[in-house]
Scaffold this motif. Structure first.
Motif, mmCIF file in Angstrom:
data_model
loop_
_atom_site.group_PDB
_atom_site.id
_atom_site.type_symbol
_atom_site.label_atom_id
_atom_site.label_comp_id
_atom_site.label_asym_id
_atom_site.label_seq_id
_atom_site.Cartn_x
_atom_site.Cartn_y
_atom_site.Cartn_z
ATOM 1 N N ILE A 1 54.032 35.511 33.596
ATOM 2 C CA ILE A 1 53.629 34.960 34.894
ATOM 3 C C ILE A 1 54.544 35.530 35.971
ATOM 4 O O ILE A 1 55.725 35.207 36.041
ATOM 5 C CB ILE A 1 53.707 33.418 34.912
ATOM 6 N N LEU B 1 50.409 37.775 39.773
ATOM 7 C CA LEU B 1 49.406 36.925 39.125
ATOM 8 C C LEU B 1 49.192 35.638 39.914
ATOM 9 O O LEU B 1 48.047 35.213 40.130
ATOM 10 C CB LEU B 1 49.825 36.605 37.691
ATOM 11 N N VAL B 2 50.283 35.046 40.382
ATOM 12 C CA VAL B 2 50.163 33.819 41.167
ATOM 13 C C VAL B 2 49.415 34.095 42.473
ATOM 14 O O VAL B 2 48.516 33.339 42.852
ATOM 15 C CB VAL B 2 51.562 33.205 41.434
ATOM 16 N N GLY C 1 47.251 36.460 43.022
ATOM 17 C CA GLY C 1 45.859 36.720 42.663
ATOM 18 C C GLY C 1 45.094 35.439 42.415
ATOM 19 O O GLY C 1 43.959 35.274 42.873
ATOM 20 N N LEU C 2 45.703 34.514 41.690
ATOM 21 C CA LEU C 2 45.048 33.229 41.444
ATOM 22 C C LEU C 2 44.913 32.417 42.723
ATOM 23 O O LEU C 2 43.915 31.707 42.919
ATOM 24 C CB LEU C 2 45.813 32.444 40.382
ATOM 25 N N LEU C 3 45.888 32.540 43.615
ATOM 26 C CA LEU C 3 45.807 31.831 44.889
ATOM 27 C C LEU C 3 44.676 32.355 45.770
ATOM 28 O O LEU C 3 44.182 31.638 46.642
ATOM 29 C CB LEU C 3 47.140 31.892 45.629
ATOM 30 N N GLN C 4 44.234 33.594 45.539
ATOM 31 C CA GLN C 4 43.065 34.109 46.258
ATOM 32 C C GLN C 4 41.839 33.260 45.924
ATOM 33 O O GLN C 4 41.058 32.914 46.807
ATOM 34 C CB GLN C 4 42.797 35.577 45.901
ATOM 35 N N PHE C 5 41.687 32.932 44.646
ATOM 36 C CA PHE C 5 40.563 32.081 44.236
ATOM 37 C C PHE C 5 40.708 30.682 44.810
ATOM 38 O O PHE C 5 39.742 30.101 45.311
ATOM 39 C CB PHE C 5 40.465 32.007 42.711
ATOM 40 N N VAL C 6 41.903 30.139 44.743
ATOM 41 C CA VAL C 6 42.143 28.794 45.265
ATOM 42 C C VAL C 6 41.831 28.739 46.756
ATOM 43 O O VAL C 6 41.153 27.823 47.230
ATOM 44 C CB VAL C 6 43.604 28.356 44.986
#
Length: 117
Positions: free
Chosen positions: A72, A76-77, A79-84
């Protein structure tokens, strides 16, 4: 062959009503409310996404910084925050539309349809 003008077709009066609605202050306010949400939110999301892309391209050491465990990292964080952030914007728009846009649009539609829904 007659030179009499045929009676106005219903579509003519409907187009006139559409034009009248388009020129109304209420419709202008509706468009202003929509633009007041869409443009700032689009710019904010684009800048957030551009930050992610630029950091991924030019700040590899920072993006590769491990945060949790061995897999992690910051990239990666982010990238995931883009979805959030995408889901948050959609949720916020839904709330905004319910409060500011839909009531006015419903009123305009009802007036245009002559009270029919």
């Amino acid at each position: 062959m007659s030179t009499d003008t045929p009676p106005a077709a219903p579509s003519d009066s409907l187009s006139e009503r559409y034009l009248a609605v388009q020129r109304s202050d209420e419709f202008a306010g509706l468009r202003r409310a929509l633009r007041g949400f869409v443009f700032p939110m689009t710019i904010a999301f684009f800048l957030w996404y551009a930050l992610y892309v630029i950091l991924s391209a030019y700040a590899r050491d920072f993006m590769g910084t491990r945060l949790f465990g061995s897999n992690i990292n910051v990239a990666l964080v982010f990238g995931l925050l883009q979805f959030v952030s995408t889901f948050l914007i959609a949720w916020y728009y839904s709330r905004y539309a319910d409060r500011k846009i839909d009531p006015v649009a419903d009123k305009i539609r009802d007036e245009l349809n002559g009270g029919e829904s």
